[in-house]
Design an enzyme around this catalytic site. Structure first.
Site, mmCIF file in Angstrom:
data_model
loop_
_atom_site.group_PDB
_atom_site.id
_atom_site.type_symbol
_atom_site.label_atom_id
_atom_site.label_comp_id
_atom_site.label_asym_id
_atom_site.label_seq_id
_atom_site.Cartn_x
_atom_site.Cartn_y
_atom_site.Cartn_z
ATOM 1 N N ARG A 160 3.204 -0.682 -0.267
ATOM 2 C CA ARG A 160 4.650 -0.829 -0.093
ATOM 3 C C ARG A 160 5.469 -0.437 -1.331
ATOM 4 N NH1 ARG A 160 7.332 -4.488 0.908
ATOM 5 N NH2 ARG A 160 8.594 -3.544 2.517
ATOM 6 N N CYS B 204 -5.656 7.219 -9.329
ATOM 7 C CA CYS B 204 -5.195 8.369 -10.114
ATOM 8 C C CYS B 204 -3.910 8.952 -9.534
ATOM 9 C CB CYS B 204 -6.285 9.416 -10.171
ATOM 10 S SG CYS B 204 -7.798 8.718 -10.838
ATOM 11 N N GLU B 205 -2.862 8.188 -9.585
ATOM 12 C CA GLU B 205 -1.541 8.597 -9.106
ATOM 13 C C GLU B 205 -0.515 7.840 -9.947
ATOM 14 O OE1 GLU B 205 -0.550 10.388 -6.239
ATOM 15 O OE2 GLU B 205 -2.534 10.650 -5.320
ATOM 16 N N TYR C 99 7.881 2.573 -0.273
ATOM 17 C CA TYR C 99 9.271 2.178 0.044
ATOM 18 C C TYR C 99 9.994 1.589 -1.155
ATOM 19 C CZ TYR C 99 6.691 1.606 4.462
ATOM 20 O OH TYR C 99 5.845 1.754 5.527
ATOM 21 N N GLY D 13 12.319 -6.784 13.450
ATOM 22 C CA GLY D 13 13.196 -6.378 12.350
ATOM 23 C C GLY D 13 13.738 -7.478 11.466
ATOM 24 N N GLU E 213 10.041 -8.727 19.221
ATOM 25 C CA GLU E 213 8.819 -8.121 18.671
ATOM 26 C C GLU E 213 8.745 -8.322 17.164
ATOM 27 O OE1 GLU E 213 9.543 -4.070 19.738
ATOM 28 O OE2 GLU E 213 9.578 -4.498 21.880
ATOM 29 N N PRO E 214 8.727 -9.556 16.689
ATOM 30 C CA PRO E 214 8.712 -9.763 15.248
ATOM 31 C C PRO E 214 7.327 -9.499 14.659
ATOM 32 C CG PRO E 214 8.469 -11.856 16.364
ATOM 33 C CD PRO E 214 8.638 -10.816 17.448
ATOM 34 N N GLY E 215 7.300 -8.906 13.487
ATOM 35 C CA GLY E 215 6.040 -8.701 12.779
ATOM 36 C C GLY E 215 6.128 -9.333 11.400
ATOM 37 N N ARG E 216 6.946 -8.726 10.547
ATOM 38 C CA ARG E 216 7.073 -9.172 9.161
ATOM 39 C C ARG E 216 7.498 -10.634 9.055
ATOM 40 N NH1 ARG E 216 8.649 -5.309 5.201
ATOM 41 N NH2 ARG E 216 9.478 -4.114 6.949
HETATM 42 N N1 LLP Z 1 8.945 -3.196 17.297
HETATM 43 C C1 LLP Z 1 8.883 -1.884 17.015
HETATM 44 C C2 LLP Z 1 9.104 -0.933 18.094
HETATM 45 C C3 LLP Z 1 8.618 -1.459 15.699
HETATM 46 O O1 LLP Z 1 8.571 -0.158 15.432
HETATM 47 C C4 LLP Z 1 8.399 -2.412 14.681
HETATM 48 C C5 LLP Z 1 8.099 -2.000 13.303
HETATM 49 C C6 LLP Z 1 8.444 -3.772 15.033
HETATM 50 C C7 LLP Z 1 8.734 -4.127 16.348
HETATM 51 C C8 LLP Z 1 8.215 -4.875 14.029
HETATM 52 O O2 LLP Z 1 9.185 -4.884 13.044
HETATM 53 P P1 LLP Z 1 9.271 -6.095 12.000
HETATM 54 O O3 LLP Z 1 9.645 -7.335 12.758
HETATM 55 O O4 LLP Z 1 7.955 -6.225 11.353
HETATM 56 O O5 LLP Z 1 10.317 -5.672 11.046
HETATM 57 N N2 LLP Z 1 5.497 -0.519 6.924
HETATM 58 C C9 LLP Z 1 6.894 -0.879 6.773
HETATM 59 C C10 LLP Z 1 7.468 -1.455 8.025
HETATM 60 C C11 LLP Z 1 7.333 -0.523 9.214
HETATM 61 C C12 LLP Z 1 7.874 -1.126 10.493
HETATM 62 C C13 LLP Z 1 7.544 -0.269 11.664
HETATM 63 N N3 LLP Z 1 7.959 -0.780 12.935
HETATM 64 C C14 LLP Z 1 7.046 -1.835 5.582
HETATM 65 O O6 LLP Z 1 6.047 -2.148 4.950
HETATM 66 O O7 LLP Z 1 8.152 -2.232 5.240
#
Ligand code: LLP
Length: 429
Positions: free
Chosen positions: A328, A358-359, A332, A239, A289-292
């Site tokens: 995105r 086409c949107e 969003y 997050g 659990e970082p992604g972004r």
């Molecule tokens: N852990 C869980 C259980 C999650 O559901 C998520 C993201 C993460 C970790 C990773 O979160 P992050 O660190 O990336 O914020 N498609 C959307 C974001 C969807 C996130 C879904 N879950 C966007 O483009 O903003």
């Protein structure tokens, strides 16, 4: 930090000229910086060095095999949400024993696959799912390690589609019911071992306060579960937000050091200092659990301006990338900075940057003040490394773009552009 900067008016990723990449590989084109991804991973890990922690990269943010491999080499584990993501991790050389398996709707096949591969833990999101995991494990003669995802009912103050920790969201188990379910599982579910507790309140959080609120609320529960059921970890989810606006302002710079402030993303040090005092005394392994935060600012989407169109009310730059490549903005109202790949001191204009799909929702910017864009020139959509390619679709039968990984002066194709044959492969006439 990130590694996109102008050199002699030409936008570069690390040492590589992006217009040369676009010439060689065509557009739309995703380009990622390996140095940025590694830096983000190491920076988070070192901010938490005082804590027994394990970073499980959220594969959903960017699941290209080469990126997973790079993170596996750094020592990362992985947070997966499907059998497909587990397959990717294993194909990249990752270890199932470092994977947590999240998501509200795991199927029998996925549970079986993950058990056979020996994942570290299932993060279950309901009592029904817990019972089902117990049953499937029993059928296989295995014991399934599980954690429950607690929904702490905390407002993450982010876009409603990426907010997950309020009681009206589908995610997790109500805080008040958790202890009872652990007790029930310990009594009755013989094929389960209670290994941890998990939470995740949302994505793109730009202030530390919701994290602190959630951690302070859930830590006593984690402590109680440690005493009652000998759990070994507490996952605080992902997050951490990133900078999307003015992200290139002064070329390469330090995201989490220079960007702190009222409405700017938290710094990693601020994040760590705010949560460590509550987490450390638990004596549990802390999972993140970082992604972004790892991949977001490490990628751009390159696109070429096809046409300029003077509408009755607006000027449009029609580009060759669309919402199928980066959804995105459409989904969003996400902001991505747009910059020309060749910098020039031209005058700005107010313009809409739109795709060919086409949107009416197929736009990247509306009424934005940008340097006057010319037909044929290249633009870069910034901060597209997370939730970019992974959310791509073939809508309008447009092939997926290619992906490139830059490392220093080397640029490597890490996914081929799709061709028309790929579009129809699997269809039966
Ligand atoms: N852990 C869980 C259980 C999650 O559901 C998520 C993201 C993460 C970790 C990773 O979160 P992050 O660190 O990336 O914020 N498609 C959307 C974001 C969807 C996130 C879904 N879950 C966007 O483009 O903003």
């Amino acid at each position: 930090m990130h590694s996109f900067h102008y050199r002699n008016a030409a936008l570069h990723c690390e040492e590589v000229d992006l217009s040369a990449l676009a010439e060689d590989h065509g557009t739309p084109l995703y380009v990622y910086s390996a140095a940025t991804i590694r830096d983000h991973y190491r920076r988070l890990s070192s901010a938490l060095s005082g804590l027994d922690h394990h970073i499980a990269y959220a594969v959903k943010a960017n699941s290209n095999l080469s990126i997973l491999k790079m993170l596996a080499d750094e020592g990362a584990g992985f947070d997966i949400v499907s059998g497909g993501e587990l397959f990717r991790v294993l194909s990249a050389g990752g270890d199932a024993a470092g994977c947590t398996f999240a998501g509200v709707g795991k199927t029998r096949d996925e549970i079986k696959y993950a058990l056979e591969e020996g994942i570290y833990c299932f993060n279950a999101e309901s009592e029904a799912e817990l019972c089902f995991i117990d049953k499937v494990a029993g059928e296989l003669g295995k014991v399934a390690p599980v954690a429950l995802r607690v929904n702490p009912n905390v407002d993450a103050k982010t876009h409603k589609y990426i907010s997950t920790g309020k009681s009206e969201n589908k995610f997790g188990v109500d805080f008040d019911n958790i202890a009872g379910i652990y007790a029930h599982a310990a009594r009755e579910m013989k094929n389960i071992s209670l290994r941890g507790l998990q939470m995740h309140i949302g994505s793109q959080l730009t202030s530390v306060q919701p994290f602190v609120e959630a951690v302070e609320k859930v830590a006593p529960l984690a402590a109680q579960l440690k005493t009652d059921h000998q759990i070994e970890f507490f996952s605080i989810g992902g997050g951490i937000g990133i900078v999307y606006e003015d992200s290139l302002a002064s070329g390469s710079r330090d995201w989490w050091e220079e960007q702190s402030g009222e409405d700017k993303p938290l710094t990693l040090e601020e994040y760590a200092q705010a949560i460590i005092p509550t987490l450390e005394p638990l004596g549990l392994k802390i999972l993140l659990e970082p992604g972004r935060m790892i991949a977001g600012n490490a990628g751009v989407l390159l696109s070429r301006v096809l046409y300029r169109k003077q509408g009755a009310a607006k000027v449009f730059a029609i580009v060759d990338a669309g919402m199928g490549d980066l959804i995105r903005p459409a989904l969003y109202q996400g902001h991505h900075d747009i910059i020309p790949v060749t910098e020039s001191g031209r005058k700005t204009e107010t313009i809409d940057v739109v795709g060919p799909i086409c949107e009416s929702g197929d736009f990247f910017a509306q009424n934005r003040e940008l340097p006057g864009l010319e037909e044929g020139e290249l633009i870069a959509l910034l901060s597209a490394g997370a939730y970019g390619f992974v959310m791509a679709s073939n809508y309008n039968s447009r092939p997926f773009p290619a992906e490139i990984l830059v490392d220093g002066s080397e640029a490597r194709l890490i996914r081929k552009r799709q061709g028309f044959d790929d579009l129809i492969s699997g269809e039966i006439l």
